[in-house]
Design an enzyme around this catalytic site. Structure first.
Site, PDB file in Angstrom:
ATOM      1  CE1 TYR A   1      -5.105 -43.934  19.216  1.00 55.44           C
ATOM      2  CE2 TYR A   1      -7.336 -44.240  18.384  1.00 55.44           C
ATOM      3  CZ  TYR A   1      -6.051 -43.758  18.218  1.00 55.44           C
ATOM      4  OH  TYR A   1      -5.707 -43.119  17.065  1.00 55.44           O
TER       5      TYR A   1
ATOM      6  CD  GLU B   1      -3.097 -41.109  18.235  1.00 57.36           C
ATOM      7  OE1 GLU B   1      -3.384 -41.926  17.354  1.00 57.36           O
ATOM      8  OE2 GLU B   1      -1.928 -40.840  18.554  1.00 57.36           O
TER       9      GLU B   1
END
Ligand code: GDP
Ligand code: MN
Length: 388
Positions: free
Chosen positions: A101, A189
């Site tokens: 992530y 993101e």
């Protein structure tokens, strides 16, 4: 201004972040053609402005034309948490060894950009933050210096990535920071940022929000603002010149003056309610303007009750009341309204409202009373017996 995954990936590619090649399509036939072009196996992905598409069945692998057509047919038109799928992104499927992530956003309290990274990718990052916060690396960046390669490597090492991909992850982080900064994004993101069996690091998903106020600096991104990214009610409001922002709750809000509207949102939240929108009617009090505002608020199906919070300054309470009465005479809203009138000529305004005895419209004197009443009405706790 949120972007769809494939639009975010276009920005990623612009700054050297690795992404799979793919095509955006809107029909089953085009999905099949796109799959032939990018080469099987492909992944068929719903393009909606909400996460969790995979779990909702909006991301499917397809090995051949038949499977592509089947998944495209199923996903097009699908409702994912209230968002209808009109567009699919077809990309060449990747083999995944590991999912990480990575994100960059502005930490307002620290007044600095924040890079977040975790080797626990592919899952809900809030869950990682809550259950194993030590696995979420947070690194503040000096906005004048930017993110250096050495800092990026350090983030990767601290995160515990496999040693052979430290460089690849650092590359990705530096590029992601560049996307965030160069495109005036508020969020960039990647979840998941994958490592392939060939040890290539690339972005499998993209979530990018651009600062709409900085769009004038990016004419090349202007087209992104025109598409389906925009909420249809917000688009309509913009066309009508009304300051409206859609929110997630069920209580419609209108006030005069941005500051008053913002505090109204807070007071409603404090009373246990959840606002459905921000709407600043400005200094307007004429019926036409109020009608327009009411129509915008009610265009959101989630709205169960509406709070009008009017503080009369130059705008006089009796004029606002007259505008409301004329507008409601025409619209006849089906959900309850609470009207708080205070300030110049408020007594006269409330008297006019009372006299008009509009069905479904309740007057309140203070902001707290109004908030409590509207929250109760939205929850269905009070019916028509509510009075002035
Ligand atoms: P989200 O559910 O909205 O976050 O959508 P994602 O784009 O993140 O996809 C959800 C999940 O589908 C990912 O976490 C992957 O596990 C899987 N997935 C997506 N693309 C691929 C792919 O190219 N190959 C494989 N094997 N899995 C994929
Ligand atoms: Mn994802």
């Amino acid at each position: 201004m949120d972007l769809l995954e494939y639009q975010g990936k276009q920005l990623f590619a612009r700054h050297g972040l690795r992404v799979s090649s793919g095509k955006a399509v809107t029909t089953v036939e085009d999905a099949r053609k796109a799959a032939e072009e990018v080469g099987y196996p492909v992944v068929v992905k719903a393009q909606v402005l909400i996460g969790g598409r995979g779990k909702a069945g909006g991301v499917k692998l397809a090995a051949d034309a038949e499977e592509t057509a089947m998944h495209a047919g199923n996903i097009l038109g699908m409702d994912i948490h209230g968002h209808t799928v009109n567009t699919l992104w077809i990309e060449h499927a990747s083999d995944i060894a590991t999912e990480y992530y990575a994100s960059v956003l502005l930490d307002r309290s620290a007044k600095k950009p924040l890079v977040m990274f975790s080797v626990e990718g592919g899952v809900d990052i809030e869950q990682v933050a809550e259950e194993s916060p030590e696995k979420l690396i947070r690194h503040h960046v000096d906005p004048l210096e930017g993110l250096s390669r050495e800092e990026a490597r350090e983030i990767a090492r601290r995160g515990g990535v496999d040693p052979d991909v430290v460089e690849g992850v650092a590359d990705a982080l530096v590029a992601l920071y560049e996307v965030w900064k160069a495109e005036d994004a508020t969020l960039a993101e990647i979840n998941p940022l994958i490592v392939t069996p060939e040890r290539e690091v690339k972005a499998l998903d993209a979530k990018v929000s651009l600062d709409a106020n900085a769009l004038y600096r990016h004419p090349e991104n202007q087209s992104l603002a025109d598409g389906e990214n925009e909420d249809p009610i917000e688009r309509r409001a913009k066309e009508e010149g009304v300051q409206y922002v859609k929110l997630d709750g069920d209580i419609g809000i209108l006030g005069n003056g941005a500051g008053l509207v913002m505090s109204t949102l807070d007071v409603v939240a404090q009373a246990g309610g959840s606002p459905a929108n921000f709407l600043d009617a400005g200094g307007g009090s004429d019926a036409e303007k109020i009608k327009q505002a009411v129509e915008l608020i009610l265009a959101n199906d989630a709205v169960k009750a509406v709070l009008f919070n009017i503080f009369g300054g130059i705008t006089r309470g009796d004029e606002v009341a007259k505008g409301l009465i004329a507008a409601f005479d025409e619209i006849r809203p089906s959900v309850p309204f609470v009207v708080r009138l205070d300030g110049t000529n408020d007594v006269e305004g409330r008297r006019l409202l009372q006299e008009a005895a509009l069905p479904n419209v309740h007057a309140a004197q203070t902001m707290n009373d109004a908030a409590e009443l509207v929250v109760a009405l939205a929850a269905g706790q009070k019916g028509a017996e509510v009075h002035v």
